[in-house]
Design an enzyme around this catalytic site. Structure first.
Site: not given
Ligand code: HEM
Ligand SMILES: N=C(Nc1cccc(CNC[C@@H]2CCCN2)c1)c1cccs1
Length: 358
Positions: A62, A65, A233, A238
């Site tokens: 993420c 963070r 958000w 994405e």
């Molecule tokens: C506040 C704005 C936030 C932004 C802009 C953001 C942005 C992102 C982005 C761009 C990704 C990669 C997603 C992808 O490529 O599919 C990501 C992954 C992730 N985010 Fe954040 N995030 C935010 C908030 C949060 C919050 C609130 C949580 C949990 C409480 C969180 C937990 C995670 C987790 C667990 C992943 C990895 C998901 C996976 O392994 O599939 N994020 N985030």
């Molecule tokens: N901005 C966000 N994007 C996000 C975060 C975690 C996971 C995902 C979904 N990821 C799975 C997709 C599908 C395969 C690779 N990307 C999106 C957030 C979603 C929830 C909190 S932040």
């Protein structure tokens, strides 16, 4: 062993919450008793709230963070009927959407316990578009083909547009899952237009404002919460560089490049790159004009740098997954690309879990 995980969590969380070591040891003794009586234990709200925030702070993939301490945590562990769970999800959606000024939020439902059936959402995200196989290709989001078919087997019927919002599907234990349409007034969407290209609006594109992940597990101190939907958000890339651009998603690069009049006969014209840039410019422009929170990948990377520096000041080990942290557009234009990250798993944590349906 749960007790071992619980002790590590309580000591760290209580330290961060400025409690005394005595309080931590007292709480550990309480937990030890509860585990010896029932085989598990329950978090106080304060432990749940800080644990959910720590899990965000520990999310290696993420980039967002920096804001981990501002996560709003709703405790809905007392609910056990699908209708009440549905209503809690709807109020989460209403609260976090906040007319576009998105407030990062998580709702935690009942923990996994051997005597209480598990609650699971079939949805990957609470709001996501359906995907249908038709004789001339996929209509809608190809990523949703499986869930769409499962919903149709449960009796759901979509309108058949490119942007049908899938129903919320809740399953308790091994009972039949129940599905519910999401009220339209809870689904904030942004129609996509371009700051310079008038023709862009005619593509008829839109995307939803709130990415609300509902298929990951939250693990805190040895306790597993398998239904704990969370959202922040979007980062613009994405939507603009993946959801609308991937060939196996909405696959819009050829159409955008065509309308831009680019030379698509040779890749060296960089027609795909130019199309991706304009698609991303349109996402950021449209969200900003409609005042729906979104962050561009440069700003997000700068905010992540502040997070890195802050964690260093606090003398906490900051871990990360470089392969996910670099944005899909202009990665080398961010500091992230030019350094390494330790991808060690720290707990509390959000984890992927097996799909709830087949
Ligand atoms: C506040 C704005 C936030 C932004 C802009 C953001 C942005 C992102 C982005 C761009 C990704 C990669 C997603 C992808 O490529 O599919 C990501 C992954 C992730 N985010 Fe954040 N995030 C935010 C908030 C949060 C919050 C609130 C949580 C949990 C409480 C969180 C937990 C995670 C987790 C667990 C992943 C990895 C998901 C996976 O392994 O599939 N994020 N985030
Ligand atoms: N901005 C966000 N994007 C996000 C975060 C975690 C996971 C995902 C979904 N990821 C799975 C997709 C599908 C395969 C690779 N990307 C999106 C957030 C979603 C929830 C909190 S932040």
């Amino acid at each position: 062993m749960i007790l071992n995980e619980a002790e590590k969590f309580i000591r760290t969380a209580y330290y961060e919450l400025n409690k005394t070591e005595d309080e931590a040891e007292q709480r550990i003794a309480e937990i030890r008793n509860e585990i010896s009586e029932s085989g598990s234990y329950h978090h106080t709200f304060e432990e749940l709230e800080h644990g959910a925030r720590m899990a965000w702070r520990n999310s290696n993939r993420c980039i967002g963070r920096l804001f981990w301490e501002s996560l709003t945590v709703f405790d809905q562990r007392n609910l056990s009927r699908e209708e009440d769970i549905r209503d809690a999800v709807f109020s989460h959606l209403d609260y976090t959407t906040n007319n576009g000024k998105i407030r990062p939020t998580i709702t935690v439902f009942r923990q996994e316990r051997n005597d209480e059936p598990t609650i699971r959402f079939w949805n990957h995200q609470i709001i996501r578009y359906a995907g249908y196989n038709t004789e001339n290709g996929v209509l809608g989001d190809p990523a949703s083909l499986e869930l769409t078919r499962a919903c149709e087997e449960l009796g759901w019927k979509g309108e058949g547009t490119r942007f049908d919002v899938l129903p919320l599907v809740i399953q308790i234990g091994s009972e039949a899952p129940k599905w519910y349409e999401i009220p339209r007034d809870l689904v904030l969407e942004v129609p996509l237009r371009h700051p310079e290209y008038e023709w862009f609006a005619e593509l008829g594109l839109k995307w939803y404002g709130v990415p609300l992940i509902s298929d990951m597990m939250l693990e805190i101190g040895g306790i597993q919460y398998k239904a704990a939907p969370f959202n922040g958000w979007y980062m613009g890339t994405e939507i603009g560089a993946r959801n609308l651009a991937d060939e196996f998603r909405y696959n819009l690069l050829p159409e955008v490049a065509e309308r831009m009049g680019l030379n698509m006969k040779k890749s060296s014209s960089l027609w795909k790159d130019r199309a991706i840039i304009e698609l991303n410019a349109s996402v950021l422009h449209s969200f900003n004009e409609d005042q729906v929170t979104i962050v561009d990948h440069h700003t997000a990377a700068s905010q992540f740098k502040v997070f890195e520096d802050r964690e260093k000041e606090k003398e906490r080990k900051m871990t990360g997954d470089w392969t996910w942290l670099i944005p899909p557009v202009s990665p080398a234009a961010t500091h992230i690309f030019h350094k390494g990250y330790d991808n060690e798993m720290q707990k509390p944590i959000y984890l992927s879990q097996p799909k709830a349906y087949q």
